[in-house]
Design a protein around this motif. Structure first.
Motif, mmCIF file in Angstrom:
data_model
loop_
_atom_site.group_PDB
_atom_site.id
_atom_site.type_symbol
_atom_site.label_atom_id
_atom_site.label_comp_id
_atom_site.label_asym_id
_atom_site.label_seq_id
_atom_site.Cartn_x
_atom_site.Cartn_y
_atom_site.Cartn_z
ATOM 1 N N GLY A 12 73.527 -47.668 26.035
ATOM 2 C CA GLY A 12 72.790 -48.812 26.724
ATOM 3 C C GLY A 12 72.175 -50.095 25.988
ATOM 4 N N ILE A 13 73.077 -50.576 25.087
ATOM 5 C CA ILE A 13 73.018 -51.546 23.674
ATOM 6 C C ILE A 13 73.550 -53.192 24.052
ATOM 7 C CG2 ILE A 13 72.396 -50.031 22.051
ATOM 8 C CD1 ILE A 13 76.008 -51.509 21.144
ATOM 9 N N PHE A 14 72.861 -53.849 23.860
ATOM 10 C CA PHE A 14 73.960 -55.504 24.684
ATOM 11 C C PHE A 14 75.641 -55.275 24.309
ATOM 12 C CE2 PHE A 14 69.162 -56.688 24.306
ATOM 13 C CZ PHE A 14 69.127 -57.193 25.568
ATOM 14 N N GLN A 15 76.453 -56.245 25.154
ATOM 15 C CA GLN A 15 78.111 -56.089 24.987
ATOM 16 C C GLN A 15 77.655 -56.361 23.603
ATOM 17 O OE1 GLN A 15 76.635 -58.230 28.188
ATOM 18 N NE2 GLN A 15 77.825 -56.552 29.018
ATOM 19 N N GLU A 16 77.035 -57.577 23.061
ATOM 20 C CA GLU A 16 77.098 -58.523 21.461
ATOM 21 C C GLU A 16 77.323 -57.499 20.567
ATOM 22 O OE1 GLU A 16 74.847 -59.817 24.565
ATOM 23 O OE2 GLU A 16 75.292 -61.492 24.601
ATOM 24 N N ASN A 17 76.147 -56.938 20.942
ATOM 25 C CA ASN A 17 75.874 -55.567 19.363
ATOM 26 C C ASN A 17 77.232 -55.113 19.627
ATOM 27 O OD1 ASN A 17 73.440 -56.999 19.300
ATOM 28 N ND2 ASN A 17 71.945 -55.035 20.328
ATOM 29 N N VAL A 18 78.024 -54.713 20.564
ATOM 30 C CA VAL A 18 79.020 -53.851 20.504
ATOM 31 C C VAL A 18 80.420 -54.237 19.833
ATOM 32 C CG1 VAL A 18 80.614 -52.506 21.474
ATOM 33 C CG2 VAL A 18 78.419 -52.420 22.484
ATOM 34 N N VAL A 19 80.368 -55.597 20.002
ATOM 35 C CA VAL A 19 81.831 -56.249 19.611
ATOM 36 C C VAL A 19 80.843 -56.722 18.069
ATOM 37 C CG1 VAL A 19 82.681 -58.755 19.216
ATOM 38 C CG2 VAL A 19 82.139 -57.737 21.996
ATOM 39 N N ASN A 20 79.907 -56.376 17.498
ATOM 40 C CA ASN A 20 79.369 -57.110 16.163
ATOM 41 C C ASN A 20 79.765 -55.650 15.615
ATOM 42 O OD1 ASN A 20 78.810 -59.516 16.354
ATOM 43 N ND2 ASN A 20 77.197 -59.187 17.348
ATOM 44 N N ARG A 21 79.176 -54.334 15.861
ATOM 45 C CA ARG A 21 79.594 -53.052 15.201
ATOM 46 C C ARG A 21 81.075 -52.606 15.007
ATOM 47 N NH1 ARG A 21 75.283 -48.604 18.203
ATOM 48 N NH2 ARG A 21 73.246 -49.504 17.327
#
Length: 67
Positions: A12-21
């Motif tokens: 449930g996080i933004f796609q940008e956060n997934v890529v950064n993680r």
């Protein structure tokens, strides 16, 4: 790798956060000179999102040797 990517499926996080993680995890594990992660998301509803994050290792200062 498959299990790793599926772990982000229901966060449930933004796609940008997934890529950064994911980029942070790659850099921490492999210590690359350069790395890039591209997220190509096609969620329900037909909204297509493509996100890219990149990393370049900072250049260190070289020590001068005394002659």
């Amino acid at each position: 790798l498959k299990m790793y990517t599926l772990a982000y499926r229901d966060l449930g996080i933004f796609q940008e956060n997934v890529v950064n993680r994911m980029l942070e995890d790659v850099v921490k594990a492999a210590k690359p000179i350069e790395a890039a992660v591209i997220g190509d998301f096609m969620p329900r509803g037909g909204v297509h999102t493509k996100v890219m994050a990149s990393y370049t290792r900072p250049r260190g200062r070289r020590k001068r040797s005394a002659l």
